[in-house]
Design an enzyme around this catalytic site. Structure first.
Site, PDB file in Angstrom:
ATOM      1  N   GLY A 135       0.806  -1.213   0.000  1.00 30.45           N
ATOM      2  CA  GLY A 135       0.000   0.000   0.000  1.00 30.45           C
ATOM      3  C   GLY A 135       0.837   1.259   0.000  1.00 30.45           C
ATOM      4  N   ALA A 136       1.968   1.232  -0.702  1.00 30.68           N
ATOM      5  CA  ALA A 136       2.919   2.346  -0.635  1.00 30.68           C
ATOM      6  C   ALA A 136       2.554   3.525  -1.525  1.00 30.68           C
ATOM      7  CB  ALA A 136       4.315   1.849  -1.009  1.00 30.68           C
ATOM      8  N   GLY A 153      -1.085   7.603   1.534  1.00 33.32           N
ATOM      9  CA  GLY A 153      -1.242   7.586   2.977  1.00 33.32           C
ATOM     10  C   GLY A 153       0.020   7.222   3.720  1.00 33.32           C
ATOM     11  N   TYR A 189     -13.666  -4.271  11.212  1.00 37.07           N
ATOM     12  CA  TYR A 189     -12.356  -3.613  11.224  1.00 37.07           C
ATOM     13  C   TYR A 189     -11.597  -3.951  12.499  1.00 37.07           C
ATOM     14  CZ  TYR A 189      -8.769   0.000  11.010  1.00 37.07           C
ATOM     15  OH  TYR A 189      -7.551   0.665  10.995  1.00 37.07           O
TER      16      TYR A 189
END
Length: 302
Positions: free
Chosen positions: A25-26, A29, A169
């Site tokens: 997920g680079a 964010g 979550y």
């Protein structure tokens, strides 16, 4: 050098020349700010992202050595393809990517999306890459691991008929911590020098909150981002601390401020449920069954 108040910050990162890091997920964010900081410190950073085009655009903004590889954590075939394409030593794996409080959705393999992406995808990725890992694995959890029901729903981890975005979550973030606990136990038992850590960013303003299912929750988070949250670079500090400092295996790093919402990185506590070795072993067994990815003795640097 550290800041004048002595608090650890990104300028205290050691030189990382010659080291390789994979950050999931680079492209945005906290993943992007972690990748950027590691590359600036000299590491070669692999952007493991679902959308390579967006990954390349993000990597182009980084001053350092990078490459981009496709990885969709919500698709075990993609996870296996990524791992099959890896053929060199890996100093640092940062399991950062995640989804948050979505409406009820399923992964390509039929798992509840938050549990499947945040936990199972990273579980499979880590185990498949472990033969190459030489130093450490850092998994990003959340203070919200204490939320929801505060347990893993072992009889129904997909929460069929019992779905709630917050419950799902919280379960996935609790799973992250139990995963780190059992991973470190197994590494120690195998005599490996590899260490497993967890980190959480506190309340960090990122694009993750914009995808929550509840419109009122999105509004509340937007207000919180403006009034309470620290920025994404501050939110990345616990991850960077866990990625580079000499800590005991299974350590959990978060902000040192009130309620662990913001501040400099420090070792923090976790819920009793997140410290339960029996639950950690049970989750590991279930995760192997669900992903088809099993622990292999002798992995890692020994």
């Amino acid at each position: 050098m550290a800041e004048k108040n002595g608090k650890w910050n990104a300028s205290d990162l050691p030189g990382l020349s010659g080291r390789t890091a994979v950050v999931t997920g680079a492209n945005s964010g906290l993943g992007f700010t972690a990748a950027d900081a590691l590359a600036r410190a000299g590491a070669h950073v692999v952007f493991a992202v679902r959308d390579p085009e967006r990954g390349r655009a993000a990597a182009a903004r980084v001053n350092g050595s990078t490459e981009v590889r496709r990885l969709d954590l919500a698709d075990l075939a993609s996870v296996r393809e990524f791992a099959a394409g890896w053929d060199r030593p890996l100093d640092l794996l940062i399991n950062n990517a995640g989804v948050m409080m979505l409406p009820e959705l399923r992964t390509k393999d039929g798992f509840e999306m938050q549990f499947g992406t945040n936990h199972l995808g990273h579980f499979a990725l880590t185990n498949l890459l472990l033969p190459y890992v030489t130093d450490r694995v850092v998994t990003v959890s959340s203070g919200l691991h204490r939320g929801g029901d505060g347990v893993i729903h072992f009889d129904d981890v997909n929460l069929k008929g019992n779905y709630n975005p917050t419950r799902a979550y919280a379960q996935s973030k609790l799973a992250n911590l139990l995963f780190v606990l059992e991973l470190q136990r197994r590494l120690t038992e195998a005599g490996s020098r590899v260490r497993a850590f967890a980190a959480h960013p506190g309340y960090a303003a990122t694009n993750l909150q914009s995808h929550t299912a509840n419109p009122l929750a999105r509004l509340g988070m937007r207000l919180g981002n403006r009034l309470v949250a620290q920025d994404d670079r501050a939110g990345t500090l616990p991850t960077l601390y866990a990625a580079t400092q000499d800590l005991p295996g299974a350590s959990y790093v978060g902000p040192d401020g009130l309620g662990e919402m913001r501040g400099a990185p420090t070792l923090v506590g976790r819920s009793a449920a997140a410290s339960d070795p029996a639950a950690a072993r049970r989750l590991w067994t279930l995760s192997e069954e669900m992903t088809g990815v099993a622990w292999e003795l002798g992995v890692g640097a020994v």
